[in-house]
Design a protein around this motif. Structure first.
Motif, PDB file in Angstrom:
ATOM      1  N   THR A  15     -14.257   6.298  -9.917  1.00  0.00           N
ATOM      2  CA  THR A  15     -14.106   4.843  -9.940  1.00  0.00           C
ATOM      3  C   THR A  15     -15.317   4.295  -9.236  1.00  0.00           C
ATOM      4  OG1 THR A  15     -11.636   5.101  -9.836  1.00  0.00           O
ATOM      5  CG2 THR A  15     -12.697   3.147  -8.862  1.00  0.00           C
ATOM      6  N   THR A  16     -15.680   4.913  -8.282  1.00  0.00           N
ATOM      7  CA  THR A  16     -16.828   4.439  -7.110  1.00  0.00           C
ATOM      8  C   THR A  16     -18.359   4.963  -7.665  1.00  0.00           C
ATOM      9  OG1 THR A  16     -15.208   4.713  -5.497  1.00  0.00           O
ATOM     10  CG2 THR A  16     -17.831   4.134  -4.964  1.00  0.00           C
ATOM     11  N   ASP A  64      -9.793   7.057  -8.680  1.00  0.00           N
ATOM     12  CA  ASP A  64      -8.914   6.847  -7.542  1.00  0.00           C
ATOM     13  C   ASP A  64      -7.619   6.702  -8.161  1.00  0.00           C
ATOM     14  OD1 ASP A  64     -11.043   6.729  -5.595  1.00  0.00           O
ATOM     15  OD2 ASP A  64     -11.087   4.444  -5.728  1.00  0.00           O
ATOM     16  N   ARG A  75     -13.670  10.888   2.516  1.00  0.00           N
ATOM     17  CA  ARG A  75     -13.219  11.320   1.537  1.00  0.00           C
ATOM     18  C   ARG A  75     -14.205  11.315   0.550  1.00  0.00           C
ATOM     19  NH1 ARG A  75      -9.737   7.279   3.027  1.00  0.00           N
ATOM     20  NH2 ARG A  75      -7.327   7.668   2.942  1.00  0.00           N
ATOM     21  N   ARG A 120      -6.341  14.030  -7.496  1.00  0.00           N
ATOM     22  CA  ARG A 120      -7.306  13.853  -6.345  1.00  0.00           C
ATOM     23  C   ARG A 120      -6.473  14.581  -5.072  1.00  0.00           C
ATOM     24  NH1 ARG A 120     -12.121  11.940  -5.754  1.00  0.00           N
ATOM     25  NH2 ARG A 120     -11.618  10.610  -3.905  1.00  0.00           N
ATOM     26  N   SER A 162     -15.034   9.382  -5.925  1.00  0.00           N
ATOM     27  CA  SER A 162     -14.312   9.295  -7.173  1.00  0.00           C
ATOM     28  C   SER A 162     -14.914   8.896  -8.305  1.00  0.00           C
ATOM     29  CB  SER A 162     -12.925   8.655  -6.981  1.00  0.00           C
ATOM     30  OG  SER A 162     -13.265   7.128  -7.006  1.00  0.00           O
ATOM     31  N   GLY A 199      -5.715  12.023  -2.339  1.00  0.00           N
ATOM     32  CA  GLY A 199      -4.675  11.165  -2.803  1.00  0.00           C
ATOM     33  C   GLY A 199      -3.395  11.972  -2.233  1.00  0.00           C
TER      34      GLY A 199
END
Length: 240
Positions: A110-111, A78, A105, A83, A108, A86
């Motif tokens: 991150t997730t 993220d 979305r 991205r 990412s 973004g």
């Protein structure tokens, strides 16, 4: 044959595509309760979103009835500049009264631990929305003829065993970053309208291939159920 519309340069292409997008959303909402739009990144794609945000036509749309999706995403953290979501958030989405629940979305790093998990999550989002037929799906065209993250000669495009899932993980992409999530060709071609956007002389040859329907490149394989439009600038049109 697809419809080919040529504009003088990349700026005119972005401005006209933005107006066309907003009018199309408005027309869709005049006939249906909800509009589903798939965004694209890239230089012209983001310029199109910026132009849409600045257009007075944007204020005439009920954005609570619009759902926004992506054709592909780079599997990075993220906030990473790579991205697509973004860039779209900054160019357009943050400037609209668009409910967060309407913004779909792709996940990412991150997730999710893997791109496969992110792709599976996107499949679940699509299924939860009733597997919509996208009203407008925009894709940019790479200089190699790729669309979304489907690359010529790559398994994401070539492998017929990818199954029925509308989104897949893409590994070892020939264009960095190497790990991505993408809609499949079948999912793209479920759209009512597919718009292929390209600008610049470097893309003239693959534009010509795509318009001819050359299946050697993904750009030649995309087509909408109701219409397919190639929105290009004069430099990209020289080989047609």
């Amino acid at each position: 044959m697809p419809e080919v519309i040529v504009y003088s340069d990349a700026d005119a292409l972005a401005q006209a595509t933005a107006a066309r997008l907003l009018l199309s959303i408005g027309d869709t909402l005049a006939h249906r309760e909800v509009a589903h739009v798939v965004l694209t990144g890239g230089t012209v794609g983001i310029a199109t979103l910026e132009a849409a945000a600045a257009s007075p036509l944007a204020s005439a749309i009920d954005w609570t009835s619009v759902h926004v999706w992506w054709g592909d995403e780079r599997f990075v953290a993220d906030g990473d500049a790579d991205r697509n979501e973004g860039q779209a958030q900054e160019a357009l989405l943050s400037r609209l009264p668009l409910p967060e629940d309407n913004i779909h979305r792709m996940g990412s790093s991150t997730t999710f631990a893997t791109a496969q998990e992110a792709a599976e999550d996107y499949v679940h989002q699509i299924e939860a929305a009733g597997i919509p037929a996208w009203d407008v799906l925009m894709v940019g065209l790479g200089p190699d003829g790729h669309v979304a993250s489907l690359f010529p000669g790559h398994t994401g495009y070539e492998d017929a065993s990818q199954g029925d899932a509308p989104a897949i993980a893409v590994h070892d992409s020939p264009k960095p970053p190497p790990t991505r999530v993408s809609l499949t060709l079948d999912a793209i071609n479920r759209a009512r309208e597919v718009w292929v956007i390209a600008a610049g002389a470097a893309k003239a040859e693959v534009v010509a291939q795509g318009v001819r329907g050359d299946l050697a490149i993904p750009g030649g394989a995309v087509r909408g159920r109701e219409s397919t439009r190639w929105l290009i600038d004069a430099a990209a049109a020289t080989r047609i």
